[in-house]
Design a protein around this motif. Sequence first.
Motif, PDB file in Angstrom:
ATOM      1  N   ARG A   1      -2.159  18.571 -12.614  1.00 54.20           N
ATOM      2  CA  ARG A   1      -1.313  19.759 -12.500  1.00 54.20           C
ATOM      3  C   ARG A   1      -1.288  20.305 -11.070  1.00 54.20           C
ATOM      4  N   ARG A   2      -1.089  19.400 -10.124  1.00 57.49           N
ATOM      5  CA  ARG A   2      -0.945  19.782  -8.721  1.00 57.49           C
ATOM      6  C   ARG A   2       0.514  19.620  -8.309  1.00 57.49           C
ATOM      7  N   ARG A   3       0.925  20.438  -7.344  1.00 56.80           N
ATOM      8  CA  ARG A   3       2.261  20.237  -6.781  1.00 56.80           C
ATOM      9  C   ARG A   3       2.310  18.869  -6.095  1.00 56.80           C
ATOM     10  N   GLN A   4       3.476  18.240  -6.122  1.00 53.10           N
ATOM     11  CA  GLN A   4       3.598  16.922  -5.522  1.00 53.10           C
ATOM     12  C   GLN A   4       3.248  16.971  -4.038  1.00 53.10           C
ATOM     13  N   LYS A   5       2.469  15.979  -3.618  1.00 50.24           N
ATOM     14  CA  LYS A   5       2.014  15.926  -2.235  1.00 50.24           C
ATOM     15  C   LYS A   5       2.621  14.725  -1.523  1.00 50.24           C
ATOM     16  N   LYS A   6       2.659  14.814  -0.202  1.00 51.90           N
ATOM     17  CA  LYS A   6       3.117  13.708   0.633  1.00 51.90           C
ATOM     18  C   LYS A   6       1.947  13.190   1.461  1.00 51.90           C
ATOM     19  N   ILE A   7       2.044  11.939   1.849  1.00 52.54           N
ATOM     20  CA  ILE A   7       1.009  11.310   2.663  1.00 52.54           C
ATOM     21  C   ILE A   7       1.559  11.084   4.076  1.00 52.54           C
ATOM     22  N   HIS A   8       0.844  11.550   5.090  1.00 48.59           N
ATOM     23  CA  HIS A   8       1.275  11.368   6.478  1.00 48.59           C
ATOM     24  C   HIS A   8       1.302   9.873   6.817  1.00 48.59           C
ATOM     25  N   LYS A   9       2.260   9.498   7.641  1.00 45.83           N
ATOM     26  CA  LYS A   9       2.414   8.082   7.991  1.00 45.83           C
ATOM     27  C   LYS A   9       1.174   7.527   8.695  1.00 45.83           C
TER      28      LYS A   9
ATOM     29  N   ARG B   1      -9.059  11.507  -5.441  1.00 51.39           N
ATOM     30  CA  ARG B   1      -9.934  12.473  -4.755  1.00 51.39           C
ATOM     31  C   ARG B   1      -9.128  13.349  -3.803  1.00 51.39           C
ATOM     32  N   LEU B   2      -8.234  12.739  -3.042  1.00 51.24           N
ATOM     33  CA  LEU B   2      -7.450  13.506  -2.071  1.00 51.24           C
ATOM     34  C   LEU B   2      -6.487  14.468  -2.762  1.00 51.24           C
ATOM     35  N   VAL B   3      -5.876  14.029  -3.843  1.00 49.21           N
ATOM     36  CA  VAL B   3      -4.952  14.888  -4.578  1.00 49.21           C
ATOM     37  C   VAL B   3      -5.671  16.133  -5.091  1.00 49.21           C
ATOM     38  N   VAL B   4      -6.894  15.955  -5.562  1.00 51.95           N
ATOM     39  CA  VAL B   4      -7.643  17.057  -6.157  1.00 51.95           C
ATOM     40  C   VAL B   4      -8.233  17.988  -5.102  1.00 51.95           C
ATOM     41  N   THR B   5      -8.686  17.433  -3.977  1.00 50.75           N
ATOM     42  CA  THR B   5      -9.454  18.243  -3.016  1.00 50.75           C
ATOM     43  C   THR B   5      -8.625  18.814  -1.867  1.00 50.75           C
ATOM     44  N   VAL B   6      -7.467  18.244  -1.575  1.00 45.52           N
ATOM     45  CA  VAL B   6      -6.653  18.755  -0.455  1.00 45.52           C
ATOM     46  C   VAL B   6      -5.720  19.838  -0.981  1.00 45.52           C
ATOM     47  N   PRO B   7      -5.847  21.080  -0.499  1.00 43.31           N
ATOM     48  CA  PRO B   7      -5.033  22.177  -1.042  1.00 43.31           C
ATOM     49  C   PRO B   7      -3.592  22.176  -0.542  1.00 43.31           C
ATOM     50  N   ARG B   8      -3.343  21.528   0.592  1.00 46.01           N
ATOM     51  CA  ARG B   8      -1.999  21.565   1.168  1.00 46.01           C
ATOM     52  C   ARG B   8      -1.084  20.528   0.503  1.00 46.01           C
TER      53      ARG B   8
ATOM     54  N   ILE C   1       0.806  -1.217   0.000  1.00 46.80           N
ATOM     55  CA  ILE C   1       0.000   0.000   0.000  1.00 46.80           C
ATOM     56  C   ILE C   1       0.843   1.272   0.000  1.00 46.80           C
ATOM     57  N   PRO C   2       1.903   1.398   0.815  1.00 44.57           N
ATOM     58  CA  PRO C   2       2.704   2.632   0.742  1.00 44.57           C
ATOM     59  C   PRO C   2       3.265   2.892  -0.653  1.00 44.57           C
ATOM     60  N   ALA C   3       3.766   1.849  -1.308  1.00 42.89           N
ATOM     61  CA  ALA C   3       4.316   2.026  -2.658  1.00 42.89           C
ATOM     62  C   ALA C   3       3.220   2.366  -3.658  1.00 42.89           C
ATOM     63  N   LEU C   4       2.048   1.730  -3.526  1.00 40.27           N
ATOM     64  CA  LEU C   4       0.926   2.031  -4.413  1.00 40.27           C
ATOM     65  C   LEU C   4       0.472   3.476  -4.234  1.00 40.27           C
ATOM     66  N   VAL C   5       0.355   3.900  -2.986  1.00 39.82           N
ATOM     67  CA  VAL C   5      -0.076   5.272  -2.711  1.00 39.82           C
ATOM     68  C   VAL C   5       0.907   6.262  -3.321  1.00 39.82           C
ATOM     69  N   GLU C   6       2.195   6.016  -3.164  1.00 44.73           N
ATOM     70  CA  GLU C   6       3.209   6.911  -3.735  1.00 44.73           C
ATOM     71  C   GLU C   6       3.075   6.982  -5.256  1.00 44.73           C
ATOM     72  N   SER C   7       2.856   5.827  -5.880  1.00 45.54           N
ATOM     73  CA  SER C   7       2.696   5.793  -7.334  1.00 45.54           C
ATOM     74  C   SER C   7       1.463   6.565  -7.767  1.00 45.54           C
ATOM     75  N   PHE C   8       0.350   6.387  -7.058  1.00 51.05           N
ATOM     76  CA  PHE C   8      -0.890   7.074  -7.406  1.00 51.05           C
ATOM     77  C   PHE C   8      -0.767   8.583  -7.200  1.00 51.05           C
ATOM     78  N   VAL C   9      -0.166   8.991  -6.090  1.00 54.43           N
ATOM     79  CA  VAL C   9      -0.005  10.421  -5.808  1.00 54.43           C
ATOM     80  C   VAL C   9       0.823  11.084  -6.905  1.00 54.43           C
ATOM     81  N   ARG C  10       1.919  10.463  -7.262  1.00 57.42           N
ATOM     82  CA  ARG C  10       2.780  11.016  -8.300  1.00 57.42           C
ATOM     83  C   ARG C  10       2.033  11.151  -9.632  1.00 57.42           C
ATOM     84  N   HIS C  11       1.269  10.106  -9.963  1.00 58.38           N
ATOM     85  CA  HIS C  11       0.530  10.093 -11.228  1.00 58.38           C
ATOM     86  C   HIS C  11      -0.542  11.176 -11.263  1.00 58.38           C
TER      87      HIS C  11
END
Length: 460
Positions: free
Chosen positions: A340-348, A372-379, A324-334
């Motif tokens: 067209r969002r700045r790269q985001k990190k996921i809290h542990k 959904r989180l990439v699009v809706t979370v502004p931070r 799951i951590p690797a999948l989440v990282e791949s999805f966030v990057r994609h």
Amino acid sequence: MDPGNIRILVLDRDGASATALRNTLSAVGYQVTVASRESEALNIAERELFNLIVKSFDARHIDAVALMNRIRSITPDTQFIFVSERGTIRTAVDAIQKGAYDYLSKPVDPIQLIESVKKALEYQALTTEDERLKLRLRRRSEPNIFVGTNAAVERVDQLVQQIASTDVTVLIEGESGTGKEITARAIHYKSRRSARPFVAVNCAALPDNLIEAELFGHVRGAFTGAIHDRPGRFQLAHGGTLFLDEIGDLSSKGQADLLRVLEDGMFRPVGSHKMERGDVRIITASNKDLERETAKGRFREDLFYRLNIVVINLPPLRERIEDIPALVESFVRHFCAKHRRRQKKIHKDVLAIFQTLPWPGNVRQLRNLIERLVVTVPRNKIELADLPPAVVQNAKAKQGFVIRPGMTLAQVEAELIRETLLRVTSNRAAAAQKLGISRRTLQYKIRRYGLDRLSRTRRL
């Protein structure tokens, strides 16, 4: 195909009509550009690549076919749907015969428009000869779902490498959302057929009266409404790969039709007197156990043995929690790149919650949540407070793991060890004590079940 990657040009002199068309298509998620004049549309088409043009025309004022040919001289793969009011039926039929995909009457029914657009885009994806477009769509279409260290997924990857260069028939089994079509595409793109089409068919959506026409095509006049020849999926996939998804839901008639062409590679388009040979590689997929369906008489035994040559079993996400951590990282990057969002990190803490959820929708469900989180979370950092309430509630409610009828004792034991290491303690000595076995026995079972690379997360 993701609607966000689709560009549509609406050309209509009537401002109200153009607005209605744009609003209908934008609501689906398509990128829509509006032009009011032919010269403006041509200038735009010279600068941008459009998948489809929805063109309103009046045969008394403009040669619609000439305009279509002019734009296609710039972008050959662009599909056209014509819409008009009165006195243009003859021109519309002529346009379809000369290459337009469809004709709709004004006022345009939004549901009919959306359905026509979907079919036109599907037809474009199947027939495009522009390799640069195909490569671009391939790169943008899906993030990587095979990252991580799960032993079962690694075996799938190894098997894909072994069989990709052959033409062997493949059956992919797994629950909905585990990535069956993505696996089929991976086989295709690694094969010698990669430059030819990959054609996907949802067998569950094929009604009996259309199965032959959908699979094998039809000729003009074969039935009411057949105003021109139309190729079937076997012709469209010629030289490439035909992916038959949800093959377990194919009707009895469809199973018989498919078996017949698999036996000798020959088929006859509906209404034609000529036999054709299909040069395609067959890959099928099912979320059902086809062997069990066959034993119960719900699937043809002879067809099952034709398809059951190489079998790939995709594990559900709950059995690859360590990925799951690797999948989440791949999805966030994609999705950051896609939207067209700045790269985001996921809290542990978010990752820790993700690793406790049952994920009935599997990788697809996780993928959709991350988008959904990439699009809706502004931070720049996604935290626990950003998760939908239902996700947090599900995490709190899940105190154990599910034993499903049909699981083997080995599967139950593997799941118990996995959950203990992930949600009780990552210390193996402590885990062995909790499980009532020696540390040496635990180490052996961890290696046996491919759990030696479980990510170490804190207990919730």
